[in-house]
Scaffold this active site. Sequence first.
Site, PDB file in Angstrom:
ATOM      1  N   CYS A 143       4.386   2.486  79.127  1.00  0.00           N
ATOM      2  CA  CYS A 143       3.859   3.802  78.732  1.00  0.00           C
ATOM      3  C   CYS A 143       3.278   3.721  77.313  1.00  0.00           C
ATOM      4  O   CYS A 143       2.401   2.907  77.074  1.00  0.00           O
ATOM      5  CB  CYS A 143       4.943   4.861  78.860  1.00  0.00           C
ATOM      6  SG  CYS A 143       4.322   6.540  78.682  1.00  0.00           S
ATOM      7  N   ASP A 300       1.776   7.927  90.088  1.00  0.00           N
ATOM      8  CA  ASP A 300       2.081   8.299  88.703  1.00  0.00           C
ATOM      9  C   ASP A 300       1.320   9.571  88.314  1.00  0.00           C
ATOM     10  O   ASP A 300       0.094   9.584  88.335  1.00  0.00           O
ATOM     11  CB  ASP A 300       1.690   7.138  87.784  1.00  0.00           C
ATOM     12  CG  ASP A 300       2.297   7.252  86.404  1.00  0.00           C
ATOM     13  OD1 ASP A 300       2.693   8.370  86.022  1.00  0.00           O
ATOM     14  OD2 ASP A 300       2.378   6.227  85.714  1.00  0.00           O
ATOM     15  N   HIS A 329       5.931   7.259  87.747  1.00  0.00           N
ATOM     16  CA  HIS A 329       5.875   6.688  86.399  1.00  0.00           C
ATOM     17  C   HIS A 329       7.175   5.959  86.037  1.00  0.00           C
ATOM     18  O   HIS A 329       7.145   4.872  85.479  1.00  0.00           O
ATOM     19  CB  HIS A 329       5.622   7.837  85.416  1.00  0.00           C
ATOM     20  CG  HIS A 329       5.312   7.398  84.028  1.00  0.00           C
ATOM     21  ND1 HIS A 329       4.135   6.781  83.689  1.00  0.00           N
ATOM     22  CD2 HIS A 329       6.034   7.474  82.879  1.00  0.00           C
ATOM     23  CE1 HIS A 329       4.129   6.527  82.386  1.00  0.00           C
ATOM     24  NE2 HIS A 329       5.275   6.924  81.880  1.00  0.00           N
TER      25      HIS A 329
END
Lengths: 355, 144
Positions: A143, A300, A329
């Site tokens: 991320c 995601d 995610h």
Amino acid sequence: MPEAAMISDPVTDLVEKLTAFNKAVTTRTVIAQTPKELVWALNKARVYRYIPVVPAEKRHPVPLLLVFALMNRPYILDLRPGHSFVEFMVKQGYDLYLLDWGAPGPEDTNLKFDDYTLEYMPRAIRKLKSIAGVEEFSMLGWCIGAILTTIYSALRPDDGLRNLILLTAPLDFSDKQAITFARWTDERYFDVDKVLAAFGNMPGEMIDYGARALKPVENYVVNYLKLWDNLDNPHVIEAWQAMNTWVTDNIPLAGGVFRQLIVDLYRNDRLMRGEMIIRGERVDLSRIRANLLTVIAEGDHITPPCQSKAVMSKVSSPDKELFSVPGGHIGIMAGSGANKLTWPHINGWLAARSK
Amino acid sequence: MATNNDEKQAPNGRPPDPMEAFREVRDTYLDAWAKAMVETVNTDAYAKSTGTVLDTYLSASSPFRESVEKAMLRVLEQLSMPSRADFIALADRVTNIEMLLDDMDATLDRIEKALTNLASASRNANRAPAERVRRNRRKVKGVK
């Protein structure tokens, strides 16, 4: 008497279920149990080395550094025994390090990507290489951690990075229609300076609200209904509590980074356009030469797949792979199927390049 | 022969759950609701409305927040207590000291590495003449 029992049973059941539900929701699980030692610290940032369980001669010679996002705790990588990516990788023979950014305080409101990538990361990596006694290392960024590792890799391509793994990396912000966050943080609707003037750092609760509001029904209703339906299943409760412990453990995002994230990335897509400047240096993605594995989560909603694909054509790495995994995610790394799909693939890819 | 109870059991051996049908309907409804909400939040109208709510909150709370901060600062001054700004300045200095220590650690690492390399090179250099002498002796013996 039997009639009374029949009447009271559903009520008793309901009360018992409510009690169990309340307990499950409010209990915080013990997480991050893989043994580790602190090897480096600067301000709030810490580097931990996981205690190896494989003899030195059988270990992979190239150490791996995990870099997680700035606004969440990194122990999602080591959620609970038997369901921990960290535990899995240590057992596979990696010399494993974790860069924990910690929670920024009021004194850290000015921290920017510049500081994290050119002040903290080089120092942490220098220490890692010193401890491991090596010149080369691998890095996994997840991320926002993937943004940091990408910027670092582009700015310091000769620092010994052999393998780079990007998980659900939000790097390409060109498709504004597909990225809900981009719509919400559009300058017409969101005054980033006003928010930071009020709070200094971006409060963790606001970030958490933003992430949950992307899928409000799933996060505010279905999530709890799943728990309610499985109150007689201790495995489900255990997994739910561990995830809930992580999800509700919010930390703020340093104000400087948040401003860059919104203005430079979400609004102006400067990283992918080659216009991002970090301490006077332009971030040129074509300078990345390390072996590259990009992992995309097909479902995601936080980092839609379109955000992670373009980097593949920008880097100079001769050895690169795009790996697409069904899931969300977080689910691709911490979900029930992660140990069957994502982890073995990462291990297989990395092991072949860590000799 | 199966009894009535057996006939009522589900294939997995458990008694049938009367709530199962309700759950199926509920989940179907939730699925539809979830999809609709995902589409709703990804609209300009939603972005505008949440932006307006946030902006209104920040504007409305700003005077209150500022007055509390000023009052708190005065109280801390009168009590001879350090303010948030003082702590921030102190934290900055501590971080700078940490960085200097880290720089020193890096320098020590480099020195240690250089000394190790030097010692290793020195050992090799010492070993080389002795090895030459041994080789020469072997040659001389061979000639004899």
